[in-house]
Design an enzyme around this catalytic site. Structure first.
Site, PDB file in Angstrom:
ATOM      1  N   GLY A  46       0.845  -1.193   0.000  1.00  0.00           N
ATOM      2  CA  GLY A  46       0.000   0.000   0.000  1.00  0.00           C
ATOM      3  C   GLY A  46       0.878   1.240   0.000  1.00  0.00           C
ATOM      4  N   GLN A  51       3.380   9.850   1.300  1.00  0.00           N
ATOM      5  CA  GLN A  51       4.663   9.132   1.377  1.00  0.00           C
ATOM      6  C   GLN A  51       5.594   9.492   0.218  1.00  0.00           C
ATOM      7  OE1 GLN A  51       2.592   5.179   2.271  1.00  0.00           O
ATOM      8  NE2 GLN A  51       4.483   4.969   3.444  1.00  0.00           N
ATOM      9  N   CYS A  94       6.137  -0.298   7.562  1.00  0.00           N
ATOM     10  CA  CYS A  94       5.791   0.892   6.786  1.00  0.00           C
ATOM     11  C   CYS A  94       6.989   1.302   5.945  1.00  0.00           C
ATOM     12  CB  CYS A  94       5.404   2.033   7.726  1.00  0.00           C
ATOM     13  SG  CYS A  94       4.935   3.540   6.863  1.00  0.00           S
ATOM     14  N   LEU A  95       6.730   1.626   4.675  1.00  0.00           N
ATOM     15  CA  LEU A  95       7.830   2.041   3.795  1.00  0.00           C
ATOM     16  C   LEU A  95       8.472   3.334   4.282  1.00  0.00           C
ATOM     17  CD1 LEU A  95       6.139   1.241   0.369  1.00  0.00           C
ATOM     18  CD2 LEU A  95       7.994  -0.041   1.469  1.00  0.00           C
ATOM     19  N   HIS A 136      -4.175   1.445   8.024  1.00  0.00           N
ATOM     20  CA  HIS A 136      -2.790   1.937   8.062  1.00  0.00           C
ATOM     21  C   HIS A 136      -2.625   3.120   7.099  1.00  0.00           C
ATOM     22  CE1 HIS A 136       1.756   1.178   8.002  1.00  0.00           C
ATOM     23  NE2 HIS A 136       1.581   1.910   6.920  1.00  0.00           N
ATOM     24  N   GLU A 137      -3.179   2.990   5.893  1.00  0.00           N
ATOM     25  CA  GLU A 137      -3.053   4.060   4.893  1.00  0.00           C
ATOM     26  C   GLU A 137      -3.888   5.281   5.274  1.00  0.00           C
ATOM     27  OE1 GLU A 137      -0.695   3.574   3.062  1.00  0.00           O
ATOM     28  OE2 GLU A 137      -0.555   1.406   3.045  1.00  0.00           O
ATOM     29  N   HIS A 140      -2.036   7.521   7.485  1.00  0.00           N
ATOM     30  CA  HIS A 140      -1.085   8.412   6.792  1.00  0.00           C
ATOM     31  C   HIS A 140      -1.770   9.715   6.369  1.00  0.00           C
ATOM     32  CE1 HIS A 140       2.629   6.132   6.508  1.00  0.00           C
ATOM     33  NE2 HIS A 140       2.026   5.079   5.975  1.00  0.00           N
TER      34      HIS A 140
HETATM   35  O1  GNR Z   1       4.100  -2.606   2.496  1.00  0.00           O
HETATM   36  C1  GNR Z   1       3.499  -2.474   3.571  1.00  0.00           C
HETATM   37  N1  GNR Z   1       3.250  -3.559   4.324  1.00  0.00           N
HETATM   38  C2  GNR Z   1       2.427  -3.546   5.440  1.00  0.00           C
HETATM   39  C3  GNR Z   1       2.458  -4.635   6.291  1.00  0.00           C
HETATM   40  C4  GNR Z   1       1.643  -4.685   7.401  1.00  0.00           C
HETATM   41  C5  GNR Z   1       0.778  -3.646   7.665  1.00  0.00           C
HETATM   42  C6  GNR Z   1       0.755  -2.543   6.832  1.00  0.00           C
HETATM   43  C7  GNR Z   1       1.557  -2.494   5.720  1.00  0.00           C
HETATM   44  S1  GNR Z   1       1.495  -1.114   4.665  1.00  0.00           S
HETATM   45  C8  GNR Z   1       3.129  -1.136   4.047  1.00  0.00           C
HETATM   46  C9  GNR Z   1       3.314  -0.068   2.993  1.00  0.00           C
HETATM   47  C10 GNR Z   1       3.128   1.292   3.630  1.00  0.00           C
HETATM   48  O2  GNR Z   1       3.932   1.802   4.352  1.00  0.00           O
HETATM   49  N2  GNR Z   1       2.010   1.902   3.387  1.00  0.00           N
HETATM   50  O3  GNR Z   1       1.761   3.082   3.963  1.00  0.00           O
HETATM   51 NI    NI Z   2       2.896   3.119   5.790  1.00  0.00          NI
END
Ligand code: GNR
Ligand code: NI
Length: 172
Positions: A46, A51, A94-95, A136-137, A140
């Protein structure tokens, strides 16, 4: 299409609250294409526009497995409705917080209302990994990172390590 650099904590831009999109037009679709390409390249499942430094309420996602057909998803101006009382814990990453994973609890199910790639209104019932990733997104878009749910000690430790790595990278 183009790859865009992913910004990492503690970059203050990750704390911005993203602005609603007014119109899903070709320029926005070009942004979503770049986001998807950047997400696949990372690789991640995601990505929120902030980001890559763009404070718009746009998310891309693909939860397909490695050997499955790609299944790109696009969410513009998403809203979470009816989060379940039941929670589920998952080891998140998270990236924008590279090389760190920890358990976060979130509602196990929710409904998401959003505009799709063509600007059409959609409602989706999410559970499992889809529910985790969309929440999670969505965080952000509000300037929230998954490490904000951890103890202050853990969070400060992670941020300190990232700062140090960035200092070393800048010096080399
Ligand atoms: O790539 C991603 N893997 C992930 C694994 C577990 C819970 C959430 C994520 S999202 C993350 C990519 C990211 O940072 N999206 O904002
Ligand atoms: Ni993230």
């Amino acid at each position: 299409m183009a790859l865009r650099p992913i910004i990492t904590a503690p970059d203050p831009r990750l704390r911005e609250v993203s602005k609603p999109v007014e119109k899903v037009d070709d320029a926005l679709r070009a942004l979503m294409d770049d986001m998807l390409e950047t997400m696949y390249d990372a690789p991640g499942i995601g990505l929120a526009a902030i980001q890559i430094g763009v404070p718009k309420r746009v998310i891309v996602m693909d939860l397909a497995g490695k050997d499955e057909e790609p299944e790109p998803r696009y969410f513009v101006n998403p809203e979470i409705l009816d989060p379940s009382e039941e929670m589920q814990a998952y080891e998140e990453g998270c990236l924008s917080v590279p090389d760190y994973f920890d358990e976060v609890e979130r509602p196990a199910r929710c409904r998401v209302k959003y505009l799709d790639y063509n600007g059409e209104s959609q409602v989706l019932d999410a559970e499992g990994m889809l529910a985790i990733c969309i929440q999670h997104e969505m965080d952000h878009l509000e300037g929230v990172l998954f490490i904000d749910y951890l103890s202050r000690l853990k969070r400060e430790r992670v941020l300190k390590k990232l700062k140090k790595e960035q200092r070393l990278a800048a010096a080399s």
